[in-house]
Design a protein around this motif. Structure first.
Motif, PDB file in Angstrom:
ATOM      1  N   LEU A  67       3.935   3.641   4.757  1.00  0.00           N
ATOM      2  CA  LEU A  67       3.126   2.873   5.381  1.00  0.00           C
ATOM      3  C   LEU A  67       1.600   2.994   4.545  1.00  0.00           C
ATOM      4  N   VAL A  68       1.190   1.967   4.147  1.00  0.00           N
ATOM      5  CA  VAL A  68      -0.156   2.061   3.317  1.00  0.00           C
ATOM      6  C   VAL A  68      -1.275   1.267   4.211  1.00  0.00           C
ATOM      7  N   SER A 122      -5.850  -2.900   7.569  1.00  0.00           N
ATOM      8  CA  SER A 122      -4.474  -3.310   7.664  1.00  0.00           C
ATOM      9  C   SER A 122      -3.546  -2.281   7.317  1.00  0.00           C
ATOM     10  N   CYS A 123      -2.397  -2.222   7.686  1.00  0.00           N
ATOM     11  CA  CYS A 123      -1.414  -1.288   7.403  1.00  0.00           C
ATOM     12  C   CYS A 123       0.076  -2.098   6.927  1.00  0.00           C
ATOM     13  N   ALA A 124       0.358  -2.006   5.827  1.00  0.00           N
ATOM     14  CA  ALA A 124       1.600  -2.400   5.205  1.00  0.00           C
ATOM     15  C   ALA A 124       2.956  -1.445   5.329  1.00  0.00           C
ATOM     16  N   ASN A 168       5.426  -7.615   7.196  1.00  0.00           N
ATOM     17  CA  ASN A 168       5.505  -6.362   7.846  1.00  0.00           C
ATOM     18  C   ASN A 168       4.028  -5.486   7.907  1.00  0.00           C
ATOM     19  N   THR A 169       3.103  -6.169   8.068  1.00  0.00           N
ATOM     20  CA  THR A 169       1.842  -5.659   8.230  1.00  0.00           C
ATOM     21  C   THR A 169       1.227  -5.838   9.659  1.00  0.00           C
ATOM     22  N   GLY A 224      15.607   4.158  16.916  1.00  0.00           N
ATOM     23  CA  GLY A 224      14.414   3.916  16.208  1.00  0.00           C
ATOM     24  C   GLY A 224      13.813   5.473  16.123  1.00  0.00           C
ATOM     25  N   HIS A 225      12.545   5.401  15.238  1.00  0.00           N
ATOM     26  CA  HIS A 225      11.662   6.651  15.284  1.00  0.00           C
ATOM     27  C   HIS A 225      10.211   6.018  14.818  1.00  0.00           C
ATOM     28  N   ASN A 226       9.217   6.751  15.141  1.00  0.00           N
ATOM     29  CA  ASN A 226       7.895   6.512  14.702  1.00  0.00           C
ATOM     30  C   ASN A 226       7.468   6.943  13.312  1.00  0.00           C
ATOM     31  N   VAL A 227       6.774   6.154  12.685  1.00  0.00           N
ATOM     32  CA  VAL A 227       6.293   6.535  11.487  1.00  0.00           C
ATOM     33  C   VAL A 227       4.907   6.498  11.239  1.00  0.00           C
ATOM     34  N   TRP A 228       4.214   7.759  10.733  1.00  0.00           N
ATOM     35  CA  TRP A 228       2.684   7.511  10.863  1.00  0.00           C
ATOM     36  C   TRP A 228       1.973   7.227   9.216  1.00  0.00           C
ATOM     37  N   GLY A 229       1.057   6.492   9.252  1.00  0.00           N
ATOM     38  CA  GLY A 229       0.336   6.409   8.085  1.00  0.00           C
ATOM     39  C   GLY A 229      -0.631   7.731   7.673  1.00  0.00           C
TER      40      GLY A 229
END
Length: 121
Positions: A4-5, A21-23, A76-77, A107-112
């Protein structure tokens, strides 16, 4: 691996606007919910807003009417448009997405990495 960016943070004056924004990139089958959290100075991380894949969204009370979350599934943003910013909105904002790596994956959670928003005169 999913990455995630985040982008768009910075210093603004009270009453001004900002868009984050988060891509999402990497290998995955589907992105379900996308959300924003924030952590203010000396505070615990708190949920701000979530948008489902179909577009349904929810907000914490303190940002309702001022913040708008949206997503572009083709890119995907996820975005967070913030209007009428207040000093109490100052925080590191984190993107969080729930990704599924296969059709049968729960599924699982991903953090920026987080991005700083400072609201100050």
């Amino acid at each position: 691996q999913v990455h995630l960016v985040e982008a768009g943070g910075g210093l603004v004056q009270p009453g001004e606007s900002l868009e984050l924004s988060c891509a999402v990139s990497g290998s995955f089958f589907n992105i379900a919910a996308m959300a924003w959290y924030r952590q203010g100075p000396g505070k615990e991380r708190e949920w701000v807003s979530t948008v489902a894949r179909g577009g349904n969204s929810n907000y914490r009370d303190s940002v309702k009417g001022r913040f708008t979350i949206s997503r572009d599934n083709a890119k995907n943003t996820v975005y967070l448009h913030m209007n009428n910013l207040r000093p109490e909105d100052t925080a590191v904002y984190y993107c969080n997405v729930h990704v599924e790596t296969t059709p049968s994956d729960t599924g699982h959670n991903v953090w920026g990495q987080g991005i700083l928003v400072t609201v100050s005169a």
